[in-house]
Every structure is written in C-alpha cells, then in structure tokens.
Design a protein around this motif. Structure first.
Motif, PDB file in Angstrom:
ATOM      1  N   ARG A  83       0.830  -1.211   0.000  1.00  0.00           N
ATOM      2  CA  ARG A  83       0.000   0.000   0.000  1.00  0.00           C
ATOM      3  C   ARG A  83       0.862   1.257   0.000  1.00  0.00           C
ATOM      4  NH1 ARG A  83      -2.693  -3.571   3.820  1.00  0.00           N
ATOM      5  NH2 ARG A  83      -1.888  -2.372   5.580  1.00  0.00           N
ATOM      6  N   ARG A  87       0.932   4.075  -2.901  1.00  0.00           N
ATOM      7  CA  ARG A  87       0.681   5.473  -2.511  1.00  0.00           C
ATOM      8  C   ARG A  87       1.812   6.362  -3.021  1.00  0.00           C
ATOM      9  NH1 ARG A  87      -2.144   7.956   1.555  1.00  0.00           N
ATOM     10  NH2 ARG A  87      -2.553   5.975   2.558  1.00  0.00           N
ATOM     11  N   GLU A  91       1.398   9.320  -5.842  1.00  0.00           N
ATOM     12  CA  GLU A  91       1.655  10.712  -5.463  1.00  0.00           C
ATOM     13  C   GLU A  91       2.850  11.285  -6.229  1.00  0.00           C
ATOM     14  OE1 GLU A  91       1.734  10.519  -1.163  1.00  0.00           O
ATOM     15  OE2 GLU A  91      -0.474  10.543  -1.078  1.00  0.00           O
ATOM     16  N   PHE A  97      -4.168   9.880  -3.957  1.00  0.00           N
ATOM     17  CA  PHE A  97      -4.282   8.476  -3.569  1.00  0.00           C
ATOM     18  C   PHE A  97      -5.368   8.366  -2.513  1.00  0.00           C
ATOM     19  CE2 PHE A  97      -3.340   5.086  -0.567  1.00  0.00           C
ATOM     20  CZ  PHE A  97      -3.107   4.003  -1.395  1.00  0.00           C
ATOM     21  N   GLY A 149      -3.792   8.594   5.816  1.00  0.00           N
ATOM     22  CA  GLY A 149      -2.921   9.045   4.743  1.00  0.00           C
ATOM     23  C   GLY A 149      -1.459   9.121   5.080  1.00  0.00           C
TER      24      GLY A 149
END
Length: 174
Positions: A83, A87, A91, A97, A149
């Motif tokens: 993950r 991400r 980005e 994302f 995040g």
C-alpha cells in the motif's frame, strides 16, 4: 484532481462491488486482477502469473493517472509495504491516492464467499478453508495513521526507492 482508489481488504469484503461503484461514480478505469486471471489462465495463482498481471496493471494505472484518468485498483493489498509503495508511486505522478479499506468479519466473509461460489462459479476463484485462514493470518490491517494518509515514508530496509521495491514485488512493473 486525478485519483487512484486502492481497494484494500480480504476476499469477501465487498471490494469489487465497491470498486464497480467507484468506477461508475468517478468515471474511472477499474483494474481487477480476478477479472483477468480466470479468462487468461483458468485459475487464481497460475504459477506466479498473478504477480506479473498485477505489475502490468499497476504500470497501466500509473499511465492512466498521467493522462488524468481516475483509476480503481482492486487488488486487496494485504501488506502495508504494498500500500505504501502504491501510494508513493501515485503521489509521485501528482495524483491523489485514496485507500478504500473494507473490513470483514469471519462469518460475513465465509457467507459471501459461499454465495459467490453458489451463484457465479464461472467467474469466481475457488477458495478453500486453508485459503481463508492463510488470508486472515497474513493480512496486515491498516492502522489509523495509514488510513489517515500517513504511509511509510521510506521503503523497507535494503531498498533504495519504492519504485525499486515495487519492481521486485511485481516483476512486470519495471
């Protein structure tokens, strides 16, 4: 802003159903390995071909976000490293994302898997009891920081970059 939605969760959590909804709502390209594995190989894990397929899908997803196309990546992504890599890659392309985590309890998971097998066996990957237990034992549930995040800032030890790590994890990504 162009967005990549990453579906996260165990089999039977409702990821593909939600992925279809997001694809419609956001006019997004939906990439679901399960939709490709059976037609191409007749099975879920055909001698490591799933990792190869996922690598090409990740490459395609990044190409799509470069073209300002929203993407729903319906992998499951059991590890925080997977993950975090996705991400970072998204980005780095200047896209947004969004992780979509769908938790599922044991009873609901088993009921949904059994229902899928009973109603759409031709489009369903078979799952044994061992497969279900393996998934539950190896799934790294996202914590609050990750859901907000804040993924891992640096790649795992021994890796110079998330791109390098991803190329090793998904061999066809490079």
């Amino acid at each position: 802003m162009t967005t990549l939605f990453l579906m996260v969760g165990l089999p039977g959590a409702g990821k593909t159903t939600r992925a279809r909804q997001l694809a419609t709502e956001y006019g997004a390209l939906r990439l679901t390995p399960d939709d490709w594995m059976i037609p191409l190989f007749g099975e879920a894990e055909a001698d490591g071909k799933r990792d190869v397929l996922e690598g090409r899908m990740l490459w395609l997803a990044l190409e799509a976000v470069k073209l300002s196309t929203n993407v729903v990546l319906d992998y499951g992504c059991w590890s925080q490293a997977e993950r975090s890599a996705i991400r970072w890659l998204v980005e780095a392309e200047g896209a947004c994302f969004r992780m979509v985590y769908l938790p599922v309890d044991d009873a609901t998971q088993r009921t949904r898997i059994a229902h899928r097998w009973a109603t759409t066996p031709e489009g369903t990957l078979p799952m044994t009891e061992g497969d279900i237990l393996h998934g539950r034992a190896h799934f790294e549930e996202p914590d609050a920081a990750e859901l907000e995040g804040h993924g891992a800032a640096a790649p795992p030890a021994g890796w110079a970059s998330w791109r390098e790590w991803a190329a090793d994890r998904w061999p066809s990504f490079a």
